[in-house]
Design a protein around this motif. Sequence first.
Motif, PDB file in Angstrom:
ATOM      1  N   GLY A 108       0.819  -1.209   0.000  1.00 23.51           N
ATOM      2  CA  GLY A 108       0.000   0.000   0.000  1.00 23.51           C
ATOM      3  C   GLY A 108       0.850   1.254   0.000  1.00 23.51           C
ATOM      4  O   GLY A 108       0.575   2.213  -0.734  1.00 23.51           O
ATOM      5  N   PHE A 109       1.903   1.275   0.808  1.00 24.15           N
ATOM      6  CA  PHE A 109       2.816   2.412   0.831  1.00 24.15           C
ATOM      7  C   PHE A 109       3.486   2.599  -0.530  1.00 24.15           C
ATOM      8  O   PHE A 109       3.647   3.720  -1.017  1.00 24.15           O
ATOM      9  N   SER A 110       3.879   1.485  -1.118  1.00 27.62           N
ATOM     10  CA  SER A 110       4.553   1.545  -2.419  1.00 27.62           C
ATOM     11  C   SER A 110       3.630   2.132  -3.489  1.00 27.62           C
ATOM     12  O   SER A 110       4.047   2.950  -4.310  1.00 27.62           O
ATOM     13  N   PHE A 118       5.059  -3.357  -6.738  1.00 30.19           N
ATOM     14  CA  PHE A 118       6.270  -4.150  -6.551  1.00 30.19           C
ATOM     15  C   PHE A 118       7.505  -3.298  -6.817  1.00 30.19           C
ATOM     16  O   PHE A 118       7.945  -3.135  -7.956  1.00 30.19           O
ATOM     17  N   THR A 119       8.032  -2.731  -5.738  1.00 30.61           N
ATOM     18  CA  THR A 119       9.231  -1.901  -5.808  1.00 30.61           C
ATOM     19  C   THR A 119      10.220  -2.383  -4.750  1.00 30.61           C
ATOM     20  O   THR A 119       9.859  -3.086  -3.798  1.00 30.61           O
ATOM     21  N   LEU A 120      11.458  -1.986  -4.909  1.00 29.58           N
ATOM     22  CA  LEU A 120      12.474  -2.325  -3.923  1.00 29.58           C
ATOM     23  C   LEU A 120      12.151  -1.694  -2.573  1.00 29.58           C
ATOM     24  O   LEU A 120      12.364  -2.297  -1.519  1.00 29.58           O
ATOM     25  N   ALA A 122       9.255  -1.274  -1.384  1.00 27.12           N
ATOM     26  CA  ALA A 122       8.207  -2.073  -0.755  1.00 27.12           C
ATOM     27  C   ALA A 122       8.808  -3.205   0.073  1.00 27.12           C
ATOM     28  O   ALA A 122       8.315  -3.527   1.165  1.00 27.12           O
ATOM     29  N   VAL A 123       9.889  -3.805  -0.444  1.00 28.28           N
ATOM     30  CA  VAL A 123      10.565  -4.877   0.296  1.00 28.28           C
ATOM     31  C   VAL A 123      11.177  -4.311   1.581  1.00 28.28           C
ATOM     32  O   VAL A 123      11.071  -4.911   2.660  1.00 28.28           O
ATOM     33  N   GLU A 124      11.797  -3.149   1.464  1.00 29.57           N
ATOM     34  CA  GLU A 124      12.384  -2.510   2.644  1.00 29.57           C
ATOM     35  C   GLU A 124      11.301  -2.176   3.674  1.00 29.57           C
ATOM     36  O   GLU A 124      11.478  -2.412   4.869  1.00 29.57           O
ATOM     37  N   TRP A 125      10.208  -1.625   3.193  1.00 33.65           N
ATOM     38  CA  TRP A 125       9.101  -1.284   4.090  1.00 33.65           C
ATOM     39  C   TRP A 125       8.525  -2.528   4.755  1.00 33.65           C
ATOM     40  O   TRP A 125       8.149  -2.497   5.922  1.00 33.65           O
ATOM     41  N   PHE A 126       8.444  -3.633   4.013  1.00 37.17           N
ATOM     42  CA  PHE A 126       7.906  -4.863   4.585  1.00 37.17           C
ATOM     43  C   PHE A 126       8.713  -5.299   5.801  1.00 37.17           C
ATOM     44  O   PHE A 126       8.159  -5.624   6.855  1.00 37.17           O
ATOM     45  N   VAL A 127      10.035  -5.299   5.672  1.00 36.45           N
ATOM     46  CA  VAL A 127      10.893  -5.707   6.788  1.00 36.45           C
ATOM     47  C   VAL A 127      10.745  -4.730   7.948  1.00 36.45           C
ATOM     48  O   VAL A 127      10.584  -5.134   9.115  1.00 36.45           O
ATOM     49  N   ALA A 128      10.779  -3.433   7.653  1.00 31.59           N
ATOM     50  CA  ALA A 128      10.713  -2.418   8.702  1.00 31.59           C
ATOM     51  C   ALA A 128       9.361  -2.436   9.413  1.00 31.59           C
ATOM     52  O   ALA A 128       9.293  -2.319  10.641  1.00 31.59           O
ATOM     53  N   ILE A 129       8.278  -2.581   8.655  1.00 32.69           N
ATOM     54  CA  ILE A 129       6.944  -2.638   9.264  1.00 32.69           C
ATOM     55  C   ILE A 129       6.815  -3.887  10.117  1.00 32.69           C
ATOM     56  O   ILE A 129       6.243  -3.849  11.212  1.00 32.69           O
ATOM     57  N   SER A 130       7.333  -5.015   9.633  1.00 34.39           N
ATOM     58  CA  SER A 130       7.296  -6.254  10.419  1.00 34.39           C
ATOM     59  C   SER A 130       7.999  -6.054  11.751  1.00 34.39           C
ATOM     60  O   SER A 130       7.513  -6.504  12.806  1.00 34.39           O
ATOM     61  N   MET A 131       9.132  -5.384  11.731  1.00 36.84           N
ATOM     62  CA  MET A 131       9.869  -5.112  12.966  1.00 36.84           C
ATOM     63  C   MET A 131       9.025  -4.288  13.931  1.00 36.84           C
ATOM     64  O   MET A 131       8.969  -4.577  15.133  1.00 36.84           O
TER      65      MET A 131
END
Length: 246
Positions: A108-110, A118-120, A122-131
């Motif tokens: 959603g942020f991406s 599907f952006t790079l 988005a992958v970074e945000w996924f890890v950070a949001i999970s944390m």
Amino acid sequence: MTEPQRDAKLYRMVMKDHICPFGLKSRDLLQREGFRVEDHWLKTRDETDAFKEKHNVDTTPQTFIGDERVGGYDDLRRYFGKSVKDPDEVTYQPVIAVFATAALMALGFSWAAFDSLFTLRAVEWFVAISMCVLAILKLRDLESFSNMFLGYDLLAQRWVRYAFLYPFGEALAGILMIAGALLWLAIPVALIIGTIGAISVFKAVYIDKRELKCACVGGDSNVPLGFISLTENLMMVGMAIWMLIK
């Protein structure tokens, strides 16, 4: 030919200061199973106690179908052949909920930022949001988390206060990585706690062969310590290294 609707009697607590959730669930289940429910409210504690004494039961709600007392909500589920959750049963549901929600938020942020799912980033945000979400679950009850965490984390066993600091460090690193700010602080925090965590989990599970519960989603979970916990810590380490290289 349509099967005639059957009748059921339900006795449940409906008081000014308390409406029994299992009574509502029992009524809903009966109705979904095609029963016409004769809904009896127990409106006072005295009325409830008198009902339990009369029928020699310890709890309410109680369901009666015909002349048979089926029992409480769990008994009713069993009556209809439905599963009943064991409170001690091992489950990965909390972890699935965290990572699935974090992934959807990242997408959603991406989309909002780049008009692309599907952006790079988005992958970074996924890890950070999970944390961040995992940190929130730990911070709900720090005492409970620390009790479980102390069972396997090597640094916390030497310095107990670390068990209370860990969730704050995880949240701080995640928030800064979402913002892409103060990475000089976020990177070492994520790298240190992720590395210590990964070593601790690997030792406890794969070397010492201990069967423990994971504190990754808080101290009240039935998630087993193992691959999921190791993944959480390796994600932090990987994110820290990626941000450093970037």
